[in-house]
Design a protein around this motif. Structure first.
Motif, short mmCIF file in Angstrom:
data_model
loop_
_atom_site.label_atom_id
_atom_site.label_comp_id
_atom_site.label_asym_id
_atom_site.label_seq_id
_atom_site.Cartn_x
_atom_site.Cartn_y
_atom_site.Cartn_z
N ASP A 7 0.86 -1.18 0.00
CA ASP A 7 0.00 0.00 0.00
C ASP A 7 0.90 1.23 0.00
O ASP A 7 1.95 1.25 0.65
CB ASP A 7 -0.90 -0.02 1.24
CG ASP A 7 -1.97 1.06 1.23
OD1 ASP A 7 -1.69 2.20 0.84
OD2 ASP A 7 -3.10 0.76 1.64
N THR A 8 0.49 2.25 -0.71
CA THR A 8 1.28 3.48 -0.83
C THR A 8 1.60 4.09 0.53
O THR A 8 2.61 4.77 0.69
CB THR A 8 0.50 4.51 -1.69
OG1 THR A 8 0.18 3.88 -2.93
CG2 THR A 8 1.32 5.74 -1.97
N ASN A 9 0.77 3.82 1.54
CA ASN A 9 1.03 4.42 2.85
C ASN A 9 2.32 3.90 3.49
O ASN A 9 2.88 4.55 4.36
CB ASN A 9 -0.17 4.29 3.79
CG ASN A 9 -0.54 2.89 4.16
OD1 ASN A 9 0.29 2.00 4.31
ND2 ASN A 9 -1.83 2.67 4.34
N THR A 13 4.90 6.65 4.70
CA THR A 13 5.17 6.71 6.14
C THR A 13 6.67 6.61 6.39
O THR A 13 7.22 7.36 7.19
CB THR A 13 4.40 5.59 6.87
OG1 THR A 13 3.00 5.81 6.68
CG2 THR A 13 4.72 5.58 8.36
N ASN A 18 3.76 11.03 6.60
CA ASN A 18 2.57 10.76 7.41
C ASN A 18 2.78 11.36 8.80
O ASN A 18 3.40 10.75 9.67
CB ASN A 18 2.34 9.25 7.49
CG ASN A 18 1.08 8.89 8.22
OD1 ASN A 18 0.48 9.70 8.91
ND2 ASN A 18 0.69 7.63 8.10
N ASN A 58 2.02 10.66 -5.32
CA ASN A 58 2.16 11.03 -3.91
C ASN A 58 3.59 11.35 -3.48
O ASN A 58 3.80 11.81 -2.36
CB ASN A 58 1.60 9.91 -3.03
CG ASN A 58 0.10 9.92 -3.02
OD1 ASN A 58 -0.52 10.72 -2.36
ND2 ASN A 58 -0.50 9.04 -3.81
N ASN A 145 0.51 -2.80 4.97
CA ASN A 145 -0.17 -1.55 5.28
C ASN A 145 0.52 -0.91 6.49
O ASN A 145 0.85 -1.60 7.45
CB ASN A 145 -1.63 -1.86 5.59
CG ASN A 145 -2.38 -0.70 6.15
OD1 ASN A 145 -2.20 0.43 5.75
ND2 ASN A 145 -3.22 -0.98 7.13
N ASP A 148 -3.56 2.28 8.06
CA ASP A 148 -4.91 2.66 7.65
C ASP A 148 -5.90 1.80 8.39
O ASP A 148 -6.02 0.61 8.15
CB ASP A 148 -5.06 2.48 6.14
CG ASP A 148 -6.41 2.92 5.61
OD1 ASP A 148 -7.36 3.07 6.40
OD2 ASP A 148 -6.51 3.11 4.39
#
Length: 176
Positions: A7-9, A13, A18, A58, A145, A148
């Motif tokens: 996941d892009t997060n 992060t 983030n 992003n 992840n 999220d």
């Protein structure tokens, strides 16, 4: 070999984009990406380049060479032809724009979580990718992840569909 859908997060992060993430979470994301760079983990992406496009949108282009998220994006681009490092899976969409391999195209998945009543449209690509990869290879590629909370809200439904998750920051995921 370990396969993951990222996941892009996770890279965001790790790169410090983030503000809500704890320092421990950021470090766990950095360590995860180092495992990718070392070849311990191969990343699964889609042939429509939706995963790469989301990451590219992003990570500011002027910062790509200077941070871990940009390094991750460059790593994926440089290794697309190497299936031991980056595995490309072809996804298809229905005429209405839904992923063929997304397990809940009828929209029945709902939760009582105020922020996560229905599954996030942007995250459906990750689920379709995990489902298709498992169907084609018989191998699980958990979705990594960073934090999220909505993934947690749908974890049981995803597991019934054969999709597994890897929470790099479980404490952070439970509080945000």
């Amino acid at each position: 070999m370990h396969f993951r859908i990222v996941d892009t997060n996770v890279p965001l992060t790790a790169a410090g984009y983030n503000d809500s993430a704890t320092e421990d979470c950021r470090i766990k994301c950095l360590e995860f990406l180092e495992r990718v760079f070392s070849g311990e983990i191969a990343v699964v992406i889609d042939g429509m380049n939706e995963a790469l496009s989301e990451l590219a949108r992003n990570v500011p282009s002027q910062e790509r060479a200077d941070n871990i998220a940009g390094r991750f994006l460059i790593h994926l681009f440089n290794n697309i032809g190497n299936p031991a490092t980056v595995r490309v899976v072809e996804l298809k969409k229905t005429p209405s724009g839904k992923y063929d391999d997304y397990p809940d195209n009828e929209g029945s998945w709902k939760t009582n979580e105020p922020r996560c009543r229905t599954f996030d449209e942007d995250d459906k690509k990750w689920v379709a990718l995990a489902a298709k990869f498992k169907r084609e290879t018989g191998t699980d590629a958990p979705i990594a992840n960073a934090g999220d909370r909505c993934w947690i809200a749908f974890e049981l439904m995803l597991s019934f569909s054969g999709v597994s998750l890897e929470f790099l920051c479980p404490d952070y995921s439970n509080t945000n």
